[in-house]
Structure formats: C-alpha cells, structure tokens
Write an enzyme that holds these catalytic residues in place. Structure first.
Site, PDB file in Angstrom:
ATOM      1  N   CYS A  17     -23.518  11.927  20.583  1.00 11.02           N
ATOM      2  CA  CYS A  17     -22.600  10.783  20.422  1.00 11.02           C
ATOM      3  C   CYS A  17     -21.153  11.255  20.335  1.00 11.02           C
ATOM      4  O   CYS A  17     -20.730  11.791  19.304  1.00 11.02           O
ATOM      5  CB  CYS A  17     -22.997   9.997  19.172  1.00 11.02           C
ATOM      6  SG  CYS A  17     -21.932   8.575  18.853  1.00 11.02           S
ATOM      7  N   CYS A  43     -19.040   9.213  17.828  1.00  4.85           N
ATOM      8  CA  CYS A  43     -19.327   9.560  16.428  1.00  4.85           C
ATOM      9  C   CYS A  43     -18.689  10.897  16.055  1.00  4.85           C
ATOM     10  O   CYS A  43     -18.082  11.031  14.992  1.00  4.85           O
ATOM     11  CB  CYS A  43     -20.835   9.698  16.192  1.00  4.85           C
ATOM     12  SG  CYS A  43     -21.814   8.363  16.859  1.00  4.85           S
ATOM     13  N   ASP A  44     -18.857  11.898  16.906  1.00  2.96           N
ATOM     14  CA  ASP A  44     -18.582  13.269  16.486  1.00  2.96           C
ATOM     15  C   ASP A  44     -17.407  13.945  17.195  1.00  2.96           C
ATOM     16  O   ASP A  44     -17.020  15.051  16.825  1.00  2.96           O
ATOM     17  CB  ASP A  44     -19.852  14.126  16.698  1.00  2.96           C
ATOM     18  CG  ASP A  44     -21.004  13.615  15.845  1.00  2.96           C
ATOM     19  OD1 ASP A  44     -20.732  13.054  14.767  1.00  2.96           O
ATOM     20  OD2 ASP A  44     -22.166  13.752  16.258  1.00  2.96           O
TER      21      ASP A  44
END
Ligand code: FAD
Ligand code: NAP
Length: 312
Positions: free
Chosen positions: A134, A137-138
């Site tokens: 992701c 997300c990261d």
C-alpha cells in the site's frame, strides 16, 4: 430473523455495525471468521487515519477500541466463517461453515480483498516491516529515500508514480520487458526522471534486519544478481477479492460484479440485488484505506435502516 447480517469484521463491517445499532436496529450480527479488526491489524503503524496520531500504537491497538465501541451499542459478533449469502424470496439466508443457516432482512458484505504475495525469499518475514502492498499507507515512511516496486500492471505503475512524488527514486522491477499496464500509464512512468525500470528481472530475496528491510537482491534473465539498498519494497502483483460468499450453489454471483471480481455498488453501497449492500475494499473503485472502508460501512448501514423502514 436478523435485521441485518454483516459479513466481515474489518473497518467497514465494524462501522456498519456501529451505525446500524446506534441507528436503532435491534438485531444485528457481524459474522467475522477471525478476531474483528481486519487487515489493518497486520500493520505496525497507522499514520493516515484522521484524529489518530499515536506513533507507538500498532494497527491491532488502533482497532481494539472499534470493537468495544460497537459491542457497547449492541452489535453481536459470531466468530464464524460465512460460506454463502443468498436471497430466497424477500429475505437473505446466510450459510455458515458447517451448514448452519441464519435468516436476515438485509445483508452488508464487507469481506475485503487480499493482496497477492509474489513468493520471493523474506517476503512473509518482512511483510509490514518494509515490505508493503500500500503506497498510500506507507509511502510517506520513505520520504526522500529510494524504494523498490515489484510488478508491471496498472496498480504497480500508478503506485510507483505516486511514490515518485514522495521518494527520492523509485526502481520498478518487472519480470518481462513489456508492461501489462495501460500504454498511457507506461509512457507517463517512463517520462518521470526519478523512476527507473528494471525489466526481465525478478526479486530473488528481500534483505533486512531487526529494524526492517535494508535492500533487495534482483536476478535478471541471464541469472546475474544485483543488489539495491532501498529500505522500502512495494509489492503490487494483483489482489484476490474475497467475493466467494456472493456465489450461489451453482457458482454464479448473486449480484453484478466487474471483470476483476469487485462488487458493483452505487454511491449508497447498494448492489444490484435489493437489500444487499457491499462496503470497503471489495467494492469497485475502493481506495483501499481504513477511512474509506469505514465511510462505506456507515453509508451502507444508513441505507439498511431506510430499506427496512421502506419495507415495513
Ligand atoms: P478488511 O480489513 O480486509 O476486513 C475484512 C474482514 O472480513 C476480515 O477480518 C476477514 O477475516 C473477514 N472475512 C473475509 N471473508 C470472510 C468470510 N467468508 N466469513 C467471515 N469473515 C470473513 N489503510 C490505511 O488507511 N492506512 C494504513 O496505514 C494502512 N496500512 C495497511 C498495512 C497493512 C499491512 C495492510 C495489510 C493494510 C493496510 N491498510 C491501510 C489498508 C486497510 O487495512 C484496508 O483498506 C481496510 O482494512 C479494508 O477494510 P475492509 O473492512 O474493507 O476489509
Ligand atoms: P495485474 O494486472 O494482474 O498485474 C500484476 C502484475 O504483477 C503483472 O505485471 C504481473 O506480471 C506481475 N506479477 C504477478 N505475479 C508475480 C510474481 N509472483 N512475481 C513478480 N511479478 C508478478 O494486477 P493489478 O495491476 O493489481 O491490476 C488488476 C486489475 O485492475 C487489472 O485488470 C488492471 O487493469 C486494473 N486496474 C486498473 C486501473 C486503472 O484503470 N486506472 C488501476 C489499477 C488496476 P506479468 O505482466 O508478467 O503477468
């Protein structure tokens, strides 16, 4: 007879449960085959959920209060795997593993999707510790640092482009020399100065230590190995949508799906089958984020309340 059966207890299912029970439905059960919380419980950190800014909390800590809050308002949880959801006449029949059945007036399906693993050495060991699926997300964890992306489809190239605006350099490793992604996306990626293509190559191994990923070993077609000392590795080799519960006994989907097995919903999370709603990562165009899955769950539950009122 349940007012609503919720299938899946991730952010979408839990939020649907919260809104359904606080909205006055008395008989709502969430069927979750494991512990409630969903995929985010695998994450060591969550940084992009508004209002939650505690760096020492894991995804598991983050989700813990969600279930407490839902159960407080009357949501029931059965730790059971659902085999099938079917509409028989006016109502839904939920078939659980083992064959037991439960009747419900409405159903919200939020069983998520599972990113595929590529199968290289160290992938499982470092998943969530530098190996990610992701970018939204990261990606920020690698601000101004170089990262590696694996895959040659639309997701890999679009996410690589997204990462190229955050990270210093993005190295895309792809096993062939042509890309599955749309030609316009390939062109856009090729024009970006800090994206580097490594084709006809696979990731042999991800390297790391107690702090997480430190690099990758890449093998080309000739068998030559090179090493990139990039701290982040993003794997985009496809998703399995967890849609099996929506297949009837003949293996046919009970509502309309797109070519990739995602549930087609409208902005109200309504599927093509009246009384059946889908929410979270399994629906079309899902941003695959906790915040959007939770939003979907709330929308679906509010629609369930209206649907039940209209049917009365
Ligand atoms: P899921 O969370 O996938 O939940 C689905 C649930 O359904 C699961 O608990 C599963 O056990 C259950 N289920 C499936 N089939 C059945 C069945 N047949 N019967 C009963 N139960 C069933 N998002 C962010 O916004 N920020 C982040 O930082 C972030 N980091 C992430 C890190 C990792 C390592 C991972 C894996 C994901 C991350 N995500 C992040 C993405 C986020 O977790 C998902 O977008 C979100 O969890 C989707 O919610 P969902 O409720 O749709 O599905
Ligand atoms: P995908 O199209 O299946 O692509 C997966 C990529 O990963 C492929 O390039 C594949 O290589 C590679 N791969 C698969 N297994 C691998 C392994 N074990 N090791 C190394 N590489 C591996 O998946 P996706 O990109 O997630 O897209 C899924 C669907 O959604 C597609 O139909 C896509 O078009 C669509 N989508 C569309 C958009 C858009 O229209 N904007 C955006 C995202 C996704 P090969 O090419 O060699 O098979």
């Amino acid at each position: 007879m349940l007012d609503c059966a919720i299938i899946g207890g991730g952010p979408a299912g839990l939020t649907a449960g919260l809104y359904a029970t606080r909205g006055g439905l008395k008989n709502v059960t969430m069927f979750e085959m494991g512990m409630p919380g969903g995929q985010i419980t695998q994450s060591s950190e969550i940084e992009n959920y508004p209002g939650f800014f505690e760096h020492d909390k894991t995804g598991m800590d983050f989700m813990d209060t969600w279930q407490k809050q839902c159960f407080h308002f009357g949501l029931k949880h059965e730790m059971k795997k659902v085999e099938r959801v079917e509409k028989t006449g006016e109502y839904f029949t939920i078939t659980l593993e083992g064959g037991e059945t439960v009747e419900a007036k409405t159903a919200i399906v939020c069983t998520g999707s599972t990113p595929k693993r590529a199968g290289f050495k160290g992938e499982d060991e470092f998943f969530g510790k530098g190996v990610s699926t992701c970018a939204t997300c990261d990606g920020f964890f690698y601000k101004d640092k170089p990262v590696t992306v694996l895959g040659g489809g639309d997701t890999a190239l679009e996410e690589a482009y997204y990462l190229s605006n955050i990270c210093s350099d993005v190295y895309i490793v792809h096993r062939r020399d042509t890309f599955r992604a749309a030609p316009s996306t390939v062109d856009r990626v090729k024009r970006k100065e800090n994206i580097h293509l490594i084709t006809d190559s696979i990731i042999e191994e991800v390297l790391g230590d107690a702090m997480g990923v430190t690099g990758v070993k890449i093998k080309n077609k000739a068998g030559e190995i090179t090493q990139l000392d990039n701290p982040g590795l993003f794997v985009f080799v496809g998703h399995d949508v967890n849609n099996a519960v929506l297949k009837d006994e003949k293996g046919e989907f009970i509502c309309k799906m797109n070519d990739w097995g995602q549930v087609i919903v409208d902005l109200s999370m309504k599927t093509s089958l009246p009384g059946l709603f889908a929410a979270g990562d399994m629906r079309i165009e899902a941003p695959k984020q906790v915040v959007s899955a939770a939003g979907d769950g709330a929308v679906a539950a509010l629609q369930v309340i209206s649907y039940i009122q209209e049917q009365a």
